[in-house]
Design an enzyme around this catalytic site. Sequence first.
Site, PDB file in Angstrom:
ATOM      1  N   ASP A 128     -28.770  -3.554  -5.383  1.00 52.07           N
ATOM      2  CA  ASP A 128     -27.674  -3.518  -5.873  1.00 52.07           C
ATOM      3  C   ASP A 128     -26.824  -4.456  -5.246  1.00 52.07           C
ATOM      4  O   ASP A 128     -26.630  -5.554  -5.082  1.00 52.07           O
ATOM      5  CB  ASP A 128     -27.571  -2.093  -6.297  1.00 52.07           C
ATOM      6  CG  ASP A 128     -26.194  -2.095  -7.238  1.00 52.07           C
ATOM      7  OD1 ASP A 128     -25.950  -2.976  -7.876  1.00 52.07           O
ATOM      8  OD2 ASP A 128     -25.450  -0.975  -7.270  1.00 52.07           O
ATOM      9  N   PHE A 169     -26.281   0.463 -15.394  1.00 53.55           N
ATOM     10  CA  PHE A 169     -26.938   1.347 -14.635  1.00 53.55           C
ATOM     11  C   PHE A 169     -28.245   1.716 -15.402  1.00 53.55           C
ATOM     12  O   PHE A 169     -28.175   2.178 -16.559  1.00 53.55           O
ATOM     13  CB  PHE A 169     -25.931   2.616 -14.613  1.00 53.55           C
ATOM     14  CG  PHE A 169     -26.720   3.671 -13.384  1.00 53.55           C
ATOM     15  CD1 PHE A 169     -26.450   3.413 -12.183  1.00 53.55           C
ATOM     16  CD2 PHE A 169     -27.530   4.730 -13.833  1.00 53.55           C
ATOM     17  CE1 PHE A 169     -27.046   4.333 -11.205  1.00 53.55           C
ATOM     18  CE2 PHE A 169     -28.074   5.625 -12.802  1.00 53.55           C
ATOM     19  CZ  PHE A 169     -27.813   5.196 -11.504  1.00 53.55           C
ATOM     20  N   GLU A 218     -39.240  -1.615  -2.761  1.00 58.37           N
ATOM     21  CA  GLU A 218     -38.077  -0.981  -3.172  1.00 58.37           C
ATOM     22  C   GLU A 218     -37.709  -1.016  -4.997  1.00 58.37           C
ATOM     23  O   GLU A 218     -38.537  -1.921  -5.623  1.00 58.37           O
ATOM     24  CB  GLU A 218     -36.625  -1.764  -2.428  1.00 58.37           C
ATOM     25  CG  GLU A 218     -35.207  -1.464  -2.905  1.00 58.37           C
ATOM     26  CD  GLU A 218     -35.008   0.259  -2.449  1.00 58.37           C
ATOM     27  OE1 GLU A 218     -35.768   1.107  -2.993  1.00 58.37           O
ATOM     28  OE2 GLU A 218     -34.076   0.505  -1.771  1.00 58.37           O
TER      29      GLU A 218
HETATM   30  P1  IMP Z   1     -27.221  -0.730  -2.694  1.00 53.30           P
HETATM   31  O1  IMP Z   1     -27.341  -0.401  -1.425  1.00 53.30           O
HETATM   32  O2  IMP Z   1     -26.149  -0.724  -3.370  1.00 53.30           O
HETATM   33  O3  IMP Z   1     -28.297  -2.010  -2.813  1.00 53.30           O
HETATM   34  O4  IMP Z   1     -28.123   0.522  -3.438  1.00 53.30           O
HETATM   35  C1  IMP Z   1     -29.575   0.581  -3.589  1.00 53.30           C
HETATM   36  C2  IMP Z   1     -29.984   1.853  -4.179  1.00 53.30           C
HETATM   37  O5  IMP Z   1     -28.849   2.367  -4.968  1.00 53.30           O
HETATM   38  C3  IMP Z   1     -31.255   1.678  -4.662  1.00 53.30           C
HETATM   39  O6  IMP Z   1     -32.215   2.027  -4.021  1.00 53.30           O
HETATM   40  C4  IMP Z   1     -31.033   2.772  -6.008  1.00 53.30           C
HETATM   41  O7  IMP Z   1     -31.458   4.201  -5.272  1.00 53.30           O
HETATM   42  C5  IMP Z   1     -29.744   2.985  -6.312  1.00 53.30           C
HETATM   43  N1  IMP Z   1     -29.030   2.249  -7.474  1.00 53.30           N
HETATM   44  C6  IMP Z   1     -28.555   1.301  -7.477  1.00 53.30           C
HETATM   45  N2  IMP Z   1     -28.353   0.639  -8.721  1.00 53.30           N
HETATM   46  C7  IMP Z   1     -29.005   1.427  -9.541  1.00 53.30           C
HETATM   47  C8  IMP Z   1     -29.211   1.701 -11.094  1.00 53.30           C
HETATM   48  O8  IMP Z   1     -28.859   0.667 -11.751  1.00 53.30           O
HETATM   49  N3  IMP Z   1     -29.952   2.703 -11.200  1.00 53.30           N
HETATM   50  C9  IMP Z   1     -30.411   3.561 -10.385  1.00 53.30           C
HETATM   51  N4  IMP Z   1     -30.374   3.675  -9.094  1.00 53.30           N
HETATM   52  C10 IMP Z   1     -29.572   2.681  -8.567  1.00 53.30           C
HETATM   53 MG    MG Z   2     -33.459   3.625  -3.826  1.00 51.06          MG
END
Ligand code: IMP
Ligand code: MG
Length: 176
Positions: A103, A152, A99
Amino acid sequence: MKLAEKLEVLHSAEAIQKRVTELGAQIAHDYAGKDLVLVGVLKGAILFAADLCRAIDLPLAFDFIGLSSYGEATESSGVVKITSDLSRPIEGKHVLVIEDIIDTGLTMRYLLDNLATRHPASVKICSLLHKPSRARTRIPIEYLGFTVPDLFVVGYGLDAGEKYRNVPFIGVMKPS
Ligand code: IMP
Ligand code: MG
């Protein structure tokens, strides 16, 4: 203005390659003799998966899965849809999910639950980045590239509105 000039470098291309080499060696050691399948999460993990697989000196297979989060664009809702499924069964295989970033962890939680229903021998995670400050569910990350602050980040596969994936380093947008 060049793409890279809009960004502050967080992890350089050289630092990423060094870390990828270390992770690959560790994975090769841990999975020796096992039937390993790398599962890259589209689209963010493709650059990482392409470099990482070349750093793992083992016979392995790789596959990809496409996931998209319903609802708000900037924050994970936890409601995830599979936009493109694996091409083959993973039953009895040792799966290593590749992955780009974890986040809130909600996307990975969904993926882990989904993969478990397919009866793999094991499932572990290799994530390039982790933003621990935003975690909403505990995800065990066996192999981690870098921990990043609550910003970000883009580049090396990560996008902002589909742009910047092709930047060779990991950066943060400069205030415009
Ligand atoms: P989560 O479900 O919040 O863990 O989100 C995961 C997904 O959100 C990742 O696979 C990324 O595609 C996107 N994402 C989260 N943070 C960032 C960031 O800082 N930059 C770019 N994409 C992000
Ligand atoms: Mg992703």
